[in-house]
Design an enzyme around this catalytic site. Structure first.
Site, PDB file in Angstrom:
ATOM      1  N   ARG A  89     -11.027  -0.401   2.069  1.00 29.28           N
ATOM      2  CA  ARG A  89     -11.846  -1.574   1.810  1.00 29.28           C
ATOM      3  C   ARG A  89     -11.471  -2.789   2.644  1.00 29.28           C
ATOM      4  O   ARG A  89     -12.328  -3.452   3.241  1.00 29.28           O
ATOM      5  CB  ARG A  89     -11.754  -1.984   0.326  1.00 29.28           C
ATOM      6  CG  ARG A  89     -12.610  -1.193  -0.574  1.00 29.28           C
ATOM      7  CD  ARG A  89     -11.923  -1.009  -1.893  1.00 29.28           C
ATOM      8  NE  ARG A  89     -10.887  -0.024  -1.708  1.00 29.28           N
ATOM      9  CZ  ARG A  89     -11.074   1.293  -1.889  1.00 29.28           C
ATOM     10  NH1 ARG A  89     -12.211   1.723  -2.311  1.00 29.28           N
ATOM     11  NH2 ARG A  89     -10.093   2.135  -1.651  1.00 29.28           N
ATOM     12  N   THR A  90     -10.185  -3.106   2.661  1.00 26.30           N
ATOM     13  CA  THR A  90      -9.773  -4.328   3.345  1.00 26.30           C
ATOM     14  C   THR A  90     -10.059  -4.191   4.841  1.00 26.30           C
ATOM     15  O   THR A  90     -10.589  -5.117   5.468  1.00 26.30           O
ATOM     16  CB  THR A  90      -8.277  -4.600   3.091  1.00 26.30           C
ATOM     17  OG1 THR A  90      -8.034  -4.457   1.695  1.00 26.30           O
ATOM     18  CG2 THR A  90      -7.877  -5.979   3.544  1.00 26.30           C
ATOM     19  N   ARG A 139      -2.111  -5.866   7.861  1.00 28.27           N
ATOM     20  CA  ARG A 139      -1.637  -5.247   6.614  1.00 28.27           C
ATOM     21  C   ARG A 139      -0.360  -4.473   6.944  1.00 28.27           C
ATOM     22  O   ARG A 139      -0.361  -3.623   7.829  1.00 28.27           O
ATOM     23  CB  ARG A 139      -2.658  -4.290   6.029  1.00 28.27           C
ATOM     24  CG  ARG A 139      -1.993  -3.420   4.971  1.00 28.27           C
ATOM     25  CD  ARG A 139      -2.925  -2.633   4.162  1.00 28.27           C
ATOM     26  NE  ARG A 139      -3.724  -3.491   3.321  1.00 28.27           N
ATOM     27  CZ  ARG A 139      -4.426  -3.021   2.280  1.00 28.27           C
ATOM     28  NH1 ARG A 139      -4.404  -1.743   1.984  1.00 28.27           N
ATOM     29  NH2 ARG A 139      -5.144  -3.833   1.554  1.00 28.27           N
ATOM     30  N   HIS A 172      -1.611 -10.375  -1.679  1.00 22.72           N
ATOM     31  CA  HIS A 172      -2.852  -9.874  -1.067  1.00 22.72           C
ATOM     32  C   HIS A 172      -3.872 -11.000  -1.258  1.00 22.72           C
ATOM     33  O   HIS A 172      -4.804 -10.905  -2.050  1.00 22.72           O
ATOM     34  CB  HIS A 172      -3.282  -8.596  -1.786  1.00 22.72           C
ATOM     35  CG  HIS A 172      -4.299  -7.768  -1.048  1.00 22.72           C
ATOM     36  ND1 HIS A 172      -4.992  -8.221   0.056  1.00 22.72           N
ATOM     37  CD2 HIS A 172      -4.741  -6.501  -1.271  1.00 22.72           C
ATOM     38  CE1 HIS A 172      -5.815  -7.265   0.480  1.00 22.72           C
ATOM     39  NE2 HIS A 172      -5.681  -6.215  -0.300  1.00 22.72           N
TER      40      HIS A 172
HETATM   41  N1   CP Z   1      -8.260  -3.312  -2.583  1.00 20.04           N
HETATM   42  C1   CP Z   1      -7.721  -2.863  -1.422  1.00 20.04           C
HETATM   43  O1   CP Z   1      -6.864  -3.521  -0.826  1.00 20.04           O
HETATM   44  O2   CP Z   1      -8.200  -1.672  -0.995  1.00 20.04           O
HETATM   45  P1   CP Z   1      -7.755  -0.912   0.320  1.00 20.04           P
HETATM   46  O3   CP Z   1      -6.278  -0.546   0.122  1.00 20.04           O
HETATM   47  O4   CP Z   1      -8.648   0.279   0.437  1.00 20.04           O
HETATM   48  O5   CP Z   1      -7.876  -1.862   1.473  1.00 20.04           O
END
Ligand code: CP
Length: 361
Positions: A89-90, A139, A172
């Site tokens: 998602r991110t 990240r 986050h």
């Molecule tokens: N919510 C979130 O950070 O999802 P991802 O780890 O898929 O980016």
């Protein structure tokens, strides 16, 4: 807030400061974030401006002409997506946000495919990215790496903004922004985000999204926070002491069923077993009482919403997905709009967007 320069402080001094004292070093002169590293950088007026901008972008993007306007705004900029920890998602929402604004992107998702594999230091690696890009979205599993990178690049001949897209178990902040945006939108026709109870459930000890969202919520009036988890996974003392210092009403418990009817929003989280000190530690904890299924749905107030940062495992039954109170898929899409607003503000084109919206919508 009087802004300060990362150029003027050695890393040893900067890294030792409490987060609240770091924030003036991370802002533009107009008090908007240049580097986005911590939830503590956002006060209520910044949050209100950012959520309004996200909604304006959303409206503008509905038409071809609007998309054309957005895509032209910062098409001279490039962003590096440096994700050395897994993400769906991110990563994708930042990528989409860049595409909406016409920002060209590069990506690295596995350090085994970069020269880090050949022994290049992380520091040299990110300096290399700064030679080619105008922003790094990061990240990493390491707490503090985004912060160090911001300091290090600010002290190089290629200072560029750093956005923290998840740093270890620590923060986050952009997930917290999309969570706030989801709460604001959910309650905007019902008195707004004030006088509400938010119930956090699951692995609260190691969930960075909860740590960041808890902090952002303290900007809104009278938001009670409830932490529901097995004792081994309860929320950390740093989060609780922040709530105490701000006089925010809160409590911790392991009685999920009792908390559900109190909730205006329930924020479910998965067990973060990737952080287990020894393999199998999490599997020895009984988390079955912290799952949300049809029985829990019956106890949820009609106006309440069910959130999850995702990915999920078994903590929310898929049969719940079709209930209108299940907000997690919309929450995820909200991430694209709020991250577009964040990039627009970082590159200083937010006022042009606002003006376009005022004139055309
Ligand atoms: N919510 C979130 O950070 O999802 P991802 O780890 O898929 O980016």
């Amino acid at each position: 807030m009087k802004t300060k320069r990362l150029l003027d402080i050695p890393w040893s001094e900067f890294s030792a400061l409490p987060v609240e004292q770091k924030t003036p070093y991370l802002m533009h002169a107009d008090d908007t974030p240049y580097h986005t590293l911590f939830a503590q950088q956002f006060d209520l007026s910044l949050l209100e401006w950012r959520t309004q901008l996200a909604t304006e972008i959303r409206g503008i993007a509905k038409t071809r002409a609007g998309m054309g306007f957005l895509r032209d705004l910062v098409c001279h900029k490039r962003a590096m997506l440096y994700f050395s920890q897994p993400s769906s998602r991110t990563f994708l929402s930042f990528l989409s946000a860049c595409q909406i604004l016409g920002v060209q992107t590069g990506e690295l998702r596995d350090t085994a495919t970069s020269s880090e594999f050949k022994g290049e230091s992380r520091e040299d690696s990110v300096r290399t990215f700064s030679s080619y890009f105008d922003m790094i979205i990061m990240r990493t599993p390491e707490k503090g790496l985004a912060e160090y990178t911001a300091w290090m690049l600010s002290n190089s001949e290629r200072p560029i903004p750093i956005i923290n897209a998840g740093s270890g178990q620590d923060q986050h902040p952009t997930q917290a922004l999309l969570d706030i945006y989801t709460l604001v939108r959910s309650f905007e026709k019902a008195g707004g985000l004030r006088d509400r109870t938010v119930v956090f459930v699951g692995d609260l000890a190691r969930g960075r999204t909860v740590r960041s969202l808890s902090r952002l919520l303290t900007n809104y009036p009278n938001i009670r926070q409830v932490f529901i988890a097995p004792p081994q996974l309860q929320i950390g003392e740093d989060v609780l002491s922040n709530l105490r210092s701000k006089g925010v009403e809160h409590y911790s418990s392991d009685d999920f069923n009792a908390a559900i009817p109190e909730a205006d929003a329930i924020y479910m989280t998965r067990v973060q077993d990737e952080w287990d000190k020894e393999k199998g530690d999490s599997a020895r904890i009984d988390t079955s009482r912290f799952h949300f299924g049809p029985e829990q749905l019956k106890r949820l107030q009609p106006h309440a919403i069910l959130m999850h940062p995702l990915p999920r495992r078994e903590e929310i039954a898929t049969s719940v997905d079709h209930d209108p109170r299940a907000m997690y898929w919309r929450q995820m899409r909200n991430g694209m709009w709020i991250r577009t607003a964040l990039i627009a503000m970082t590159f200083g084109c937010d006022k042009r967007i606002h003006e376009y919206h005022r004139q055309n919508l």
